[in-house]
Design an enzyme around this catalytic site. Structure first.
Site, PDB file in Angstrom:
ATOM      1  CE  LYS A   1     -17.604  32.727  38.107  1.00 25.16           C
ATOM      2  NZ  LYS A   1     -16.293  33.373  37.978  1.00 25.16           N
ATOM      3  CB  THR A   2     -17.057  28.625  32.515  1.00 22.30           C
ATOM      4  OG1 THR A   2     -17.707  29.852  32.842  1.00 22.30           O
ATOM      5  CG2 THR A   2     -17.699  28.033  31.286  1.00 22.30           C
TER       6      THR A   2
ATOM      7  CG  ASP B   1     -21.320  29.828  33.554  1.00 19.68           C
ATOM      8  OD1 ASP B   1     -20.966  30.345  34.630  1.00 19.68           O
ATOM      9  OD2 ASP B   1     -20.532  29.679  32.599  1.00 19.68           O
TER      10      ASP B   1
END
Ligand code: ATP
Ligand code: MG
Length: 655
Positions: free
Chosen positions: A35-36, A220
Site C-alpha cells: 500500500k505504501t 496512508d
C-alpha cells in the site's frame, strides 16, 4: 530516471492503482501488500507523467516516523524527489496552516502547542479553581473527556436536559481549561485539528486557496484517522482534487484515541465514484508468518475478509518460547539476536516489540549487560521529556509568549532562586481574581503590593531576565539564541554542578539541542525574522517528538537493535521480529479484558506486530513476571492459543 523500469516493479493491481485516472481511489489491503509502495509510486506518477508540480502534492500519514519513511522511500526511488511536496501528519499540516492564518484562526501570533503534561498541569489548575475534589475529578480523565469531545466536534458541546450531572461538571472543567488555553495562546493537539476545521469551514477564500493548491492528496494508514481529520480532509477535497487513500481495517489500532475505522465506509459513501482496489499479494513475509497472522486475525468478527498470499516460500516456522520469568525472556531474545549477529546479520534488522513501554526496562538492562547497542523508539523518557530539556523549552516559550502560564510556573524557581509556594500562590490568586496571566499578575504584584525586599528583588530579577532575553534574541541566530538562554538563565551551571552521571547527561542534552537548532536553522525555509525561527523550532519539537529515540550510546548512529511498542511499529518492517510478553493482562492488556471490542483491537495490534516480520518471528511469554512493582504468576495469552499449530515450533534454546 527510467520510469518504465520503476513501474515494472509493481504487480498488475498495484500498477492499476498507481495510474488510476479516477479522482477518488481507495486501496484497501492487508499488511505488507504494498500500500505504501503504491502511494509513493503514485506520487512519482503524478509528477513525472501527469506533470503536476511538487507543491500540488500533499501526502499525509499517521506518525512522523511513518512520514519520514514515506519521504525516504520516495527519495530512494528518485533522489531528492520529495522536495517541495507537503509530506507529514495531519497535526503538522494543521500547525502550518494555523501559523499562516493565525488571525483567521483567532490565535495570537505567538501561539504555542502544549503536550499532555502541560494539559495535566492546566487541568489540575482548572479543577482546583472550580473547588472540585481532585480524587473524583482527575486531570487524566479530564484529558480523555476533552480529547473525546474535540475529536467529535469543533464546537464546545451544548448542555441540554439530557446531560447528566457529572457530564455538566466535566464540561465546566473543559470550559475553564479552554479559557486558560485561549488566554495564554496555548493549543493542545486535538485543538489543532478543531481550529483547522473551523478555519477551512468559515473562510471560503482560504479553503478555495488550499483546494486549488493541494490538488493531489494522498493519505496512508487511513484506518486510523479520527472524525475531525476526516472532516478536514472532506473540506479540502474540491472539484479538481485527486485523492488516494490507503488503509487496512485489520490494522486499526487507535480507536482509544478516537480513530474510526468506519471512515473507510464513510469515504465510499461520501464519494460514490470511488474506485476500490484490493491488493492480495504480500511481499514482506514468508508464508509461515503470513499464515500465523491470517489465522489470528480471522478470530475477529468485525472485519472485511481478505486473502493474503505470498510467493516467498514457507520460510522458518514461528518460534514460541516459554520463559521462566522476564529476565529469562530478555536473555533468550538477546541471545537470539547475538546469534543472528554472529552469522553476519545487522542489528538494525532486528526489532523487539512489546505492548507497553514499561516492558523495555528489563530488555534494556540485559542489552546493556550484553553490550549490544540499541535504540528505544518513543520510549517513556523521550529526549524531549527530560527535565533539563523541558525547562529550557519552558524558558523559550515564555520568552516568545509572556502569556504562557504553564511555562511560567515551570521555571519560576528553576534553577532555584528562592521563590517558594507562598509567593507563587500570591501570584496565582491575583491571576484568578483579576483574570490576568501569571506574567501580568507578577508585574501588578511588583507595582502595587508591599512585598518583602528579598521577594521583591527575586521576582523583579526574574522579570528583568525574561525581558532582557526577549530583546537580545531578536538579533541572534537560533543556535545563539538557545546558547544564550541556557547560559543566562543559569540552567547550564545548575545542571553542571549536579552529582555524577546526571550532570554529564544533562550537558550532553544541551549539546544535542544546540546541534538540532543548528540543523533546523540551516533547513528553515519560511524565515521572516529570528523570532519566527525560534517559534517554529519550539513547536517542531512538540509536534515531532515521536520521531525521537533514546539510544544506548547517546545519540550514536551505530548499528543497533530497535525496541518499540507494537503501536509504534505500524508501517515498518524488519527481518527479525521478537514479540515479548504474550500473557493475559499484558497482551491483551488488562484494560482490554473489559470487553470483546477491546480484545478485537488488541488482536489487530498482534496482527500488526506479526506482520512486521519478513523472515523470522519469535514470540515469547513468561510464567512469572515482576512488573508494576509486583511479582505475578502469568497466564499465557489467548492469542497464542489462536495461532496455527502447523506454523509454530516450541523452542527451548536460542540459536
Ligand atoms: P503495511 O500494511 O504494513 O503498512 P504496506 O501494505 O504498506 O504494509 P509496503 O510497506 O508498501 O506494504 O510493502 C511491503 C514490502 O513489500 C516492502 O518491502 C515493499 O518494498 C515490498 N513490495 C511491495 N510491492 C512489491 C512488488 N510489487 N515487488 C517487490 N516488492 C514489493
Ligand atoms: Mg504501509
Amino acid at each position: 530516471m527510467d520510469i518504465v523500469s520503476l513501474f515494472n516493479k509493481l504487480n498488475d493491481k498495484q500498477r492499476e492503482a498507481v495510474v488510476a485516472k479516477d479522482s477518488h481511489v481507495l486501496v484497501l489491503a492487508g499488511a505488507g501488500s504494498g500500500k505504501t509502495r503504491v502511494l509513493t509510486h503514485r506520487v512519482i506518477w503524478l509528477k513525472m507523467i501527469k506533470n503536476y508540480s511538487s507543491s500540488s502534492i500533499m501526502a499525509v500519514t499517521f506518525t512522523n516516523k511513518a512520514s519520514l519513511e514515506m519521504k525516504s522511500r520516495i527519495n530512494a526511488l528518485i533522489g531528492d524527489f520529495s522536495k517541495g511536496m507537503w509530506i507529514g501528519t495531519f497535526h503538522g499540516f494543521a500547525y502550518c496552516l494555523l501559523r499562516s492564518h493565525y488571525l483567521d484562526s483567532n490565535l495570537p501570533k505567538n501561539f504555542q502547542i502544549i503536550d499532555r503534561n502541560d494539559q495535566i498541569c492546566l487541568l489540575t489548575k482548572s479543577i482546583r479553581y472550580l473547588g472540585l475534589d481532585e480524587k473524583k475529578w482527575q486531570p487524566n480523565s479530564a484529558v480523555c473527556f476533552i480529547s473525546d469531545k474535540k475529536n467529535k466536534s469543533s464546537l464546545f458541546p451544548n448542555v441540554d436536559g439530557r446531560s447528566s450531572k457529572s457530564e455538566i461538571t466535566w464540561l465546566n472543567i473543559y470550559k475553564v481549561y479552554q479559557n486558560m488555553c485561549d488566554r495564554a495562546g496555548l493549543v493542545d493537539f486535538d485543538e489543532l485539528l478543531c481550529r483547522l476545521y473551523n478555519l477551512l469551514l468559515n473562510n471560503p477564500a482560504i479553503l478555495a486557496y488550499y483546494r486549488n493548491k493541494f490538488v493531489n492528496i494522498l493519505v496512508d494508514e487511513f484506518q486510523d484517522t479520527n472524525k475531525m481529520q476526516y472532516n478536514c480532509l472532506y473540506l479540502l477535497l474540491g472539484e479538481k482534487s485527486n485523492v488516494m487513500i490507503v488503509g487496512d481495517d485489520d490494522q486499526s489500532i487507535y480507536s482509544w484515541r478516537g480513530a474510526q475505522v468506519d471512515n473507510i465506509y464513510r469515504f465510499i459513501s461520501d464519494f460514490s465514484s470511488t474506485r476500490i482496489i484490493r491488493l492480495e499479494q504480500n511481499y514482506r513475509s514468508t508464508n509461515n508468518i503470513l499464515q500465523t497472522a491470517n489465522t489470528l486475525i480471522s478470530y475477529n468478527q468485525n472485519r472485511i475478509a481478505k486473502k493474503l498470499w505470498s510467493t516467498e516460500g514457507k520460510g522458518k516456522t514461528v518460534s514460541l518460547y516459554r520463559a521462566v520469568n522476564e529476565l529469562d525472556e530478555a536473555y533468550f531474545v538477546i541471545n537470539c539476536i547475538k546469534a543472528w549477529q554472529q552469522k553476519g546479520g545487522l542489528l538494525n534488522n532486528c526489532a523487539i516489540l512489546y505492548r507497553s513501554n514499561i516492558q523495555s526496562l528489563v530488555l534494556e538492562r540485559v542489552l546493556l549487560h550484553s553490550k549490544i547497542p540499541y535504540k528505544i523508539w518513543g520510549g517513556s523518557i523521550r529526549f524531549f521529556e527530560r527535565q533539563e530539556i523541558k525547562n529550557m523549552f519552558a524558558y523559550l516559550r515564555l520568552i516568545i509568549n509572556k502569556s504562557d502560564d504553564v511555562a511560567y510556573e515551570r521555571i519560576l524557581n528553576v534553577p532555584p532562586r528562592g521563590i517558594g509556594k507562598r509567593t507563587l500562590d500570591l501570584v496565582r490568586n491575583i491571576s484568578i481574581t483579576d483574570q490576568l496571566t501569571l506574567w501580568e499578575s507578577t508585574k501588578n504584584l511588583l507595582n502595587n503590593t508591599k512585598l518583602k525586599t528579598r521577594i521583591f528583588r527575586v521576582l523583579q530579577d526574574f522579570i528583568t531576565l525574561i525581558n532582557f532575553l526577549s530583546e537580545e534574541i531578536e538579533q541572534l541566530s537560533l543556535f545563539d539564541q538557545i546558547d544564550l538562554v541556557i547560559k543566562e538563565t543559569g540552567l547550564f551551571c545548575f545542571y553542571k554542578q549536579m552529582q555524577g552521571s546526571k550532570s554529564t547527561l544533562c550537558i550532553e542534552s544541551f549539546k544535542e539541542i544546540l546541534d538540532a537548532a543548528h540543523r533546523f536553522d540551516q533547513n528553515y525555509e519560511n524565515r521572516s525574522d529570528n523570532i519566527s525561527v525560534l517559534r517554529d523550532f519550539v513547536s517542531y519539537y512538540l509536534l515531532e517528538n515521536d520521531k525521537d529515540y533514546r539510544s544506548s550510546e547517546l545519540f550514536s548512529d551505530l548499528d543497533s537493535v530497535n525496541l518499540m511498542t507494537l503501536h509504534a511499529s505500524k508501517g515498518l518492517e524488519f527481518s527479525q521480529v521478537f514479540i515479548v510478553g504474550m500473557e493475559e493482562g499484558i497482551f491483551p492488556s488488562q484494560m482490554s479484558l473489559l470487553g470483546e471490542k477491546q480484545v478485537e483491537e488488541e488482536r489487530r495490534l498482534a496482527y500488526v506486530g506479526i506482520t512486521r516480520a519478513m523472515h523470522s518471528l519469535t514470540i515469547s511469554y513468561a510464567e512469572n513476571r515482576f512488573i508494576y512493582g509486583k511479582a505475578i504468576i502469568c497466564k499465557v495469552s489467548r492469542f497464542i492459543n489462536e495461532l496455527p499449530k502447523e506454523c509454530i515450533s516450541n523452542v527451548f534454546f536460542s540459536n
